[in-house]
Write an enzyme that holds these catalytic residues in place. Sequence first.
Site, PDB file in Angstrom:
ATOM      1  N   CYS A 128      26.588  25.300  52.849  1.00 21.82           N
ATOM      2  CA  CYS A 128      27.343  25.594  54.067  1.00 21.82           C
ATOM      3  C   CYS A 128      28.830  25.595  53.738  1.00 21.82           C
ATOM      4  CB  CYS A 128      27.038  24.561  55.144  1.00 21.82           C
ATOM      5  SG  CYS A 128      28.075  24.725  56.620  1.00 21.82           S
ATOM      6  N   HIS A 162      25.459  26.287  58.432  1.00 20.10           N
ATOM      7  CA  HIS A 162      24.482  25.715  59.360  1.00 20.10           C
ATOM      8  C   HIS A 162      24.830  26.233  60.752  1.00 20.10           C
ATOM      9  CE1 HIS A 162      24.416  22.382  56.239  1.00 20.10           C
ATOM     10  NE2 HIS A 162      23.134  22.703  56.343  1.00 20.10           N
ATOM     11  N   CYS A 298      66.725  60.042  57.578  1.00 20.10           N
ATOM     12  CA  CYS A 298      66.847  58.643  58.010  1.00 20.10           C
ATOM     13  C   CYS A 298      68.326  58.251  58.065  1.00 20.10           C
ATOM     14  CB  CYS A 298      66.095  57.745  57.026  1.00 20.10           C
ATOM     15  SG  CYS A 298      66.379  55.982  57.247  1.00 20.10           S
ATOM     16  N   CYS A 324      62.974  52.008  51.736  1.00 20.97           N
ATOM     17  CA  CYS A 324      63.524  51.834  53.083  1.00 20.97           C
ATOM     18  C   CYS A 324      62.431  51.351  54.032  1.00 20.97           C
ATOM     19  CB  CYS A 324      64.099  53.158  53.572  1.00 20.97           C
ATOM     20  SG  CYS A 324      64.917  53.046  55.171  1.00 20.97           S
ATOM     21  N   ARG A 880      76.228  19.942  31.138  1.00 24.54           N
ATOM     22  CA  ARG A 880      76.987  21.130  31.502  1.00 24.54           C
ATOM     23  C   ARG A 880      76.997  21.341  33.001  1.00 24.54           C
ATOM     24  NH1 ARG A 880      72.678  23.640  28.095  1.00 24.54           N
ATOM     25  NH2 ARG A 880      71.985  21.542  28.589  1.00 24.54           N
ATOM     26  N   SER A 906      68.317   8.405  39.685  1.00 24.95           N
ATOM     27  CA  SER A 906      68.347   9.346  38.554  1.00 24.95           C
ATOM     28  C   SER A 906      66.970   9.514  37.925  1.00 24.95           C
ATOM     29  CB  SER A 906      69.335   8.859  37.497  1.00 24.95           C
ATOM     30  OG  SER A 906      70.652   8.921  37.990  1.00 24.95           O
ATOM     31  N   GLU A 990      76.501   8.795  45.017  1.00 23.40           N
ATOM     32  CA  GLU A 990      76.503   9.855  44.007  1.00 23.40           C
ATOM     33  C   GLU A 990      77.927  10.020  43.499  1.00 23.40           C
ATOM     34  OE1 GLU A 990      74.825  13.592  45.103  1.00 23.40           O
ATOM     35  OE2 GLU A 990      72.930  12.750  45.784  1.00 23.40           O
TER      36      GLU A 990
END
EC number: 2.4.2.30
Length: 1016
Positions: A128, A162, A298, A324, A880, A906, A990
Amino acid sequence: MAESSDKLYRVEYAKSGRASCKKCKESIPKDSIRMAFMVESPMFDGKIPHWYHLSCFWKVGFSIWHPDVEVEGFSELRWDDQQTIKKMAETGGRTDVSGKGQDGVGSKTEKTLIDFGAGYAKSNRSTCKSCMEKIDKGQVRLSKKVVYPDKPQLGMVDCWYHPKCFVQKREELGFRPEFSATHLMGFSVLTAEDQETLKKQLPAIKGERKRKGDEVDGIDEVTKKKSKKEKDKEIKLEKALKAQNDLIWNVKDELKKACSTNDLKELLIFNKQEVPSGESAILDRVADGMVFGALLPCEECSGQLVFKGDAYYCTGDVTAWTKCMVKTQTPNRKEWVTPKEFREISYFKKLKIKKQDRIFPPESSTPVGAAAPPSAASAPAAVHSGPPDKPLSNMKILTLGKLSQNKDEVKATIEKLGGKLTGTANKASLCISTKKEVDKLNKKMEEVKEANIRVVSEDFLQDISASTKSLQELLSTHLLSPWGAEVKVEPVEAVGPKGKSGAAPSKKSKGPVKEEGTNKSEKRMKLTLKGGAAVDPDSGLEHNAHVLEKGGKVFSATLGLVDIVKGTNSYYKLQLLEDDKESRYWIFRSWGRVGTVIGSNKLEQMPSKEDAIEHFMKLYEEKTGNAWHSKNFTKHPKKFYPLEIDYGQDEEAVKKLTVNPGTKSKLPKPVQNLIKMIFDVESMKKAMVEYEIDLQKMPLGKLSKRQIQAAYSILSEVQQALSQGSSDSHILDLSNRFYTLIPHDFGMKKPPLLNNANSVQAKVEMLDNLLDIEVAYSLLRGGSDDSSKDPIDVNYEKLKTDIKVVDKDSEEAEIIRKYVKNTHATTHNAYDLEVVDIFKIEREGESQRYKPFKQLHNRRLLWHGSRTTNFAGILSQGLRIAPPEAPVTGYMFGKGIYFADMVSKSANYCHTSQGDPIGLILLGEAALGNMYELKHARHISKLPKGKHSVKGLGKTTPDPSASITVDGVEVPLGTGISSGVNDTCLLYNEYIVYDIAQVHLKYLLKLKFNFKTSLW
């Protein structure tokens, strides 16, 4: 028809007599009605029609409720044919339906529902789809027919229930209120007793009647009048639609007699209309123009508008990447003009058509509770996840090694949770084992690894039965193996004879169509590198030929094309191969859908080198619209875009540096283990799979840095478009560009639109990781080829970082352990942190760079966490700042280097799991100086005058009275206390610096995350 449609069914008049019916195998005569079920092609990324005679179509078991909505091309049929199909849809394909008898009762033929059925279970094998329990042999069972999106060629497949379960899911399954058990196909074969029982369980549901006291005089009369008015309006509209259809077809019939196809093309060109391919499409456009007027271009893209059922759709492109999206029922038109030379034709002489607007039928939508068309949405949810009490539904589990429970107990537990036990690795969805077995990596575990099956601990079985967490969360928590892709789930039902399908696979393509949900790195392509590029193994020439290189240019191209509207995610690969020994040349090309085995390939032997080069360049220009030697590539609409995939000659160097490392190294053992961890190729692959990166079209480390930066730029444009509320077509255009640049494996699903900040942030994180993986892999490939050195030593030297093990009994180790213990935030309670190793690090040139900031006041030792795969990049290049191309979204205080004074804040960025609990975290000296204190997000591109950094104020801070100072640097190692700042959006502090020179990395810690077992 102008464009391919998402609709599952199609109807038209046969254009020739060549097509055969998929049901009776007889040919379908030209101009007769034919109906199609659209299926995914096994040969290319797109759909193809499986055609049937009109009468055969219904015998297959397809069920349509609203032909005008569900069937492409329905409105272009003649009126009488439309009515025939509507009648057949209502009666399940029969047209001999009598009306009511004199007494109006019982003589009307009842509709039999083709996509719902009743019957007796023929065995004990069916399950089922609601409760996932077995359906015993001989028991009454009910079915809902569905089309599996991963196996559409199988057509309609029974999903059994069922009776009680079916009743509970009645609305969800699309069994409408007016339906009853008597409408089920197969109802008549049940015993009288079972019929009566089923009629009681599944009656038609009548609308709620008003109570007598609720009736108000006059209301019923108004309702009757209103319904009569509406009925009259409907009859009037129906007559107008019929008259319009008759007029259009009269024009088409006369045009076919009077004009050739070339004449019709001339009429379109004279009226400045695009000429489509195909005779019937040309005829349709001319008739539309003559009856309603010539369509003007269009307004958004100057493309051609084309009638398609419910409106006029633009077939133009807003950009080279995106079509489009204009759709209108009232297009701008001008008068249709007939050229002088046509006025001599008798039909045009007497032609008089009063200019009129096209009438459209009312927008009909499937009523609530109506059966949805059997599309991908029809597949039961159980295919992807089971009910709450059966979370392992449709999953096969493999067990390896000695577990705390015996095999019978484990089997009982798995079956109770809806799963099945298997002894074969390549059939398994999941493996349950121990860490010891994973580390041992015996032959059986090797098979599991080769099949890329996730291995989880035995605790997973205990947690899943009681936890409120999702299956994926629990898999991550209990993961033991460093390998493993998305968990596979087997289809819910045996959906056809084994080894057979409705579409014969191509001899050129390899393997069956990939199932949705199949693990994403299961197929691994072994690339043989010769000369400048890898020879595609599907060519069969990887050992005998190489890719031609001429004038410094390698004759190999990998192209991509994504169209989210059409749902395509295509690739095209082109190579010119030269024999290693003889003067023989081949052109090899392969194409298909990214992340699946849908597609094919072709190998052509060429007469000469010159012919091969000419053919290669012709194919390249055909696919991209650009010349092969063109320096500036221009993207063209509906054309492919080249991916800068670097199949360099360094692959062997990577293999050398990952085989038997540590046998000759004189580095301390903890440092050796750290280097192995940082340069673990399997971890890199796993990270890419998590982000749905396609490892076949974009193997590890192959996408160029320039292409990643271009992807960043697109995400910046997406962010800007979202903030400015740009049009949907602009967002669509940017999404198409992004997925073309960075190939993703979405299986058979449509690529999702990048239409919210969360999706942009997720893709930024993905690119951040890709950049670091690119750095790590570049380091692995480059540098010394000294075979006398240990691979670990070679990789260590590439980091250009002095790494020393800190004595565990030293004072600095004690300070660091205390810093870890005291600053674990109370809300980060899913794990405890255990310090495994502490390393003192000194990056080459960093102390010199930091020297100007050494005198700045307010220097602190702070935490910075990241994925293990990022540390090769961090140690070799330093922390970086996000590149200029990257969007600012996801950075709370703009692009900078972020630190925390709470270790667990962290540590959350280490992305560990119970199966992979070891993470790396940094302690860096940050020269903060005068801090610009903020409580809420603000984009900082330039600090206010006199400020050197930003501090995001949190509600909790390390106790300042417990801070210590070491060599003029504050170490905030106090336990967390309230900061007294309540009106802030941050829980914890932070710290952000915007100059990389303000950072001096001091320590690297290897941490073990001891995850706590769920108690609920």
